[in-house]
Design a protein around this motif. Structure first.
Motif, PDB file in Angstrom:
ATOM      1  N   GLY A   1     -56.000  -1.202 -86.483  1.00 29.80           N
ATOM      2  CA  GLY A   1     -57.314  -1.644 -86.911  1.00 29.80           C
ATOM      3  C   GLY A   1     -58.030  -0.669 -87.827  1.00 29.80           C
ATOM      4  N   ARG A   2     -57.525   0.559 -87.917  1.00 32.39           N
ATOM      5  CA  ARG A   2     -58.150   1.566 -88.783  1.00 32.39           C
ATOM      6  C   ARG A   2     -57.235   1.975 -89.933  1.00 32.39           C
ATOM      7  N   PHE A   3     -55.944   1.997 -89.696  1.00 32.57           N
ATOM      8  CA  PHE A   3     -54.982   2.412 -90.714  1.00 32.57           C
ATOM      9  C   PHE A   3     -54.203   1.193 -91.204  1.00 32.57           C
ATOM     10  N   THR A   4     -53.793   1.249 -92.474  1.00 31.83           N
ATOM     11  CA  THR A   4     -52.976   0.188 -93.051  1.00 31.83           C
ATOM     12  C   THR A   4     -51.834   0.811 -93.845  1.00 31.83           C
ATOM     13  N   ILE A   5     -50.616   0.411 -93.528  1.00 32.21           N
ATOM     14  CA  ILE A   5     -49.456   0.864 -94.279  1.00 32.21           C
ATOM     15  C   ILE A   5     -49.069  -0.228 -95.271  1.00 32.21           C
ATOM     16  N   SER A   6     -48.690   0.189 -96.466  1.00 32.70           N
ATOM     17  CA  SER A   6     -48.259  -0.747 -97.495  1.00 32.70           C
ATOM     18  C   SER A   6     -47.234  -0.056 -98.374  1.00 32.70           C
ATOM     19  N   ARG A   7     -46.578  -0.830 -99.214  1.00 33.77           N
ATOM     20  CA  ARG A   7     -45.579  -0.251-100.093  1.00 33.77           C
ATOM     21  C   ARG A   7     -45.550  -1.008-101.409  1.00 33.77           C
ATOM     22  N   ASP A   8     -45.119  -0.286-102.443  1.00 33.59           N
ATOM     23  CA  ASP A   8     -44.901  -0.865-103.756  1.00 33.59           C
ATOM     24  C   ASP A   8     -43.473  -0.515-104.150  1.00 33.59           C
ATOM     25  N   ASN A   9     -42.575  -1.445-103.988  1.00 28.63           N
ATOM     26  CA  ASN A   9     -41.163  -1.158-104.260  1.00 28.63           C
ATOM     27  C   ASN A   9     -40.903  -0.891-105.739  1.00 28.63           C
ATOM     28  N   ALA A  10     -41.733  -1.417-106.606  1.00 26.83           N
ATOM     29  CA  ALA A  10     -41.569  -1.161-108.043  1.00 26.83           C
ATOM     30  C   ALA A  10     -41.908   0.288-108.379  1.00 26.83           C
TER      31      ALA A  10
ATOM     32  N   ASN B   1     -41.592   2.752-105.955  1.00 23.74           N
ATOM     33  CA  ASN B   1     -40.924   3.602-104.952  1.00 23.74           C
ATOM     34  C   ASN B   1     -41.935   4.379-104.110  1.00 23.74           C
ATOM     35  N   THR B   2     -43.001   3.718-103.741  1.00 25.20           N
ATOM     36  CA  THR B   2     -44.103   4.401-103.073  1.00 25.20           C
ATOM     37  C   THR B   2     -44.555   3.642-101.830  1.00 25.20           C
ATOM     38  N   VAL B   3     -44.823   4.395-100.777  1.00 24.75           N
ATOM     39  CA  VAL B   3     -45.438   3.845 -99.579  1.00 24.75           C
ATOM     40  C   VAL B   3     -46.794   4.517 -99.399  1.00 24.75           C
ATOM     41  N   TYR B   4     -47.753   3.764 -98.897  1.00 25.83           N
ATOM     42  CA  TYR B   4     -49.119   4.245 -98.751  1.00 25.83           C
ATOM     43  C   TYR B   4     -49.567   4.165 -97.298  1.00 25.83           C
ATOM     44  N   LEU B   5     -50.533   4.993 -96.970  1.00 26.13           N
ATOM     45  CA  LEU B   5     -51.210   4.884 -95.686  1.00 26.13           C
ATOM     46  C   LEU B   5     -52.708   4.994 -95.958  1.00 26.13           C
TER      47      LEU B   5
ATOM     48  N   GLY C   1     -34.122   9.221-105.522  1.00 31.90           N
ATOM     49  CA  GLY C   1     -32.740   9.512-105.167  1.00 31.90           C
ATOM     50  C   GLY C   1     -32.081   8.502-104.254  1.00 31.90           C
ATOM     51  N   GLY C   2     -32.725   7.389-103.994  1.00 29.23           N
ATOM     52  CA  GLY C   2     -32.120   6.412-103.113  1.00 29.23           C
ATOM     53  C   GLY C   2     -32.624   5.009-103.407  1.00 29.23           C
ATOM     54  N   ALA C   3     -32.126   4.043-102.663  1.00 29.87           N
ATOM     55  CA  ALA C   3     -32.517   2.649-102.846  1.00 29.87           C
ATOM     56  C   ALA C   3     -33.756   2.374-102.009  1.00 29.87           C
ATOM     57  N   PHE C   4     -34.898   2.741-102.551  1.00 30.06           N
ATOM     58  CA  PHE C   4     -36.156   2.679-101.802  1.00 30.06           C
ATOM     59  C   PHE C   4     -36.385   1.303-101.208  1.00 30.06           C
ATOM     60  N   SER C   5     -36.118   0.270-101.972  1.00 32.79           N
ATOM     61  CA  SER C   5     -36.446  -1.081-101.528  1.00 32.79           C
ATOM     62  C   SER C   5     -35.597  -1.546-100.347  1.00 32.79           C
ATOM     63  N   SER C   6     -34.579  -0.774 -99.983  1.00 34.87           N
ATOM     64  CA  SER C   6     -33.750  -1.145 -98.846  1.00 34.87           C
ATOM     65  C   SER C   6     -34.119  -0.392 -97.572  1.00 34.87           C
TER      66      SER C   6
ATOM     67  N   ARG D   1     -56.432   8.023 -98.482  1.00 35.15           N
ATOM     68  CA  ARG D   1     -55.208   7.264 -98.720  1.00 35.15           C
ATOM     69  C   ARG D   1     -54.083   8.226 -99.031  1.00 35.15           C
ATOM     70  N   LEU D   2     -53.065   8.186 -98.199  1.00 40.01           N
ATOM     71  CA  LEU D   2     -51.876   8.997 -98.413  1.00 40.01           C
ATOM     72  C   LEU D   2     -50.853   8.201 -99.208  1.00 40.01           C
ATOM     73  N   SER D   3     -50.094   8.917-100.031  1.00 39.07           N
ATOM     74  CA  SER D   3     -49.019   8.311-100.803  1.00 39.07           C
ATOM     75  C   SER D   3     -47.727   9.078-100.545  1.00 39.07           C
TER      76      SER D   3
END
Length: 121
Positions: free
Chosen positions: A66-75, A77-81, A26-31, A19-21
């Protein structure tokens, strides 16, 4: 100016998972639309996956669907793979990217330094 810092890369056996993070500052991640790309030495950087600002839409390269899943947690400021069933051809440096555009534009203004993923067979 947005700074992106990837982590979570490493050595894994074929068939394994990582799992990559990517933490943004420095920016408005949620946008931002966020994405992962990868690059092997001597090859063109390749799109892997993207997720919209609200996380309502995702898009994947056929090679990882089908093998990878991207997700994010705006609280956070992190995106995952989440990468499962890894193959030798998944080995590359993985980059996080951010852009204030829709997924369809495939345009990203900010890039991280990358994290190495090595897959042993």
């Amino acid at each position: 100016q947005v700074q992106l810092l990837e982590s979570g890369g490493g050595l894994v056996q074929a068939g394994g998972s990582l799992r990559l993070s990517c933490v943004a500052s420095g920016g408005a991640f949620s946008s931002y639309t966020m994405a992962w790309f990868r690059q092997d030495p001597g090859k063109v950087r390749e799109f892997v996956a993207a997720i919209s600002a609200s996380a309502g839409d995702t898009y994947y390269a056929d090679s990882v669907k089908g093998r990878f899943t991207i997700s994010r947690d705006n609280a956070k400021n992190t995106v995952y793979l989440q990468m499962n069933s890894l193959k030798a051809e998944d080995a590359a440096v993985y980059f996080c990217a951010a852009g204030g555009y829709t997924i369809a534009t495939m345009r990203y203004d900010y890039w991280g330094q990358g994290t190495q993923v090595t897959v042993s067979s």
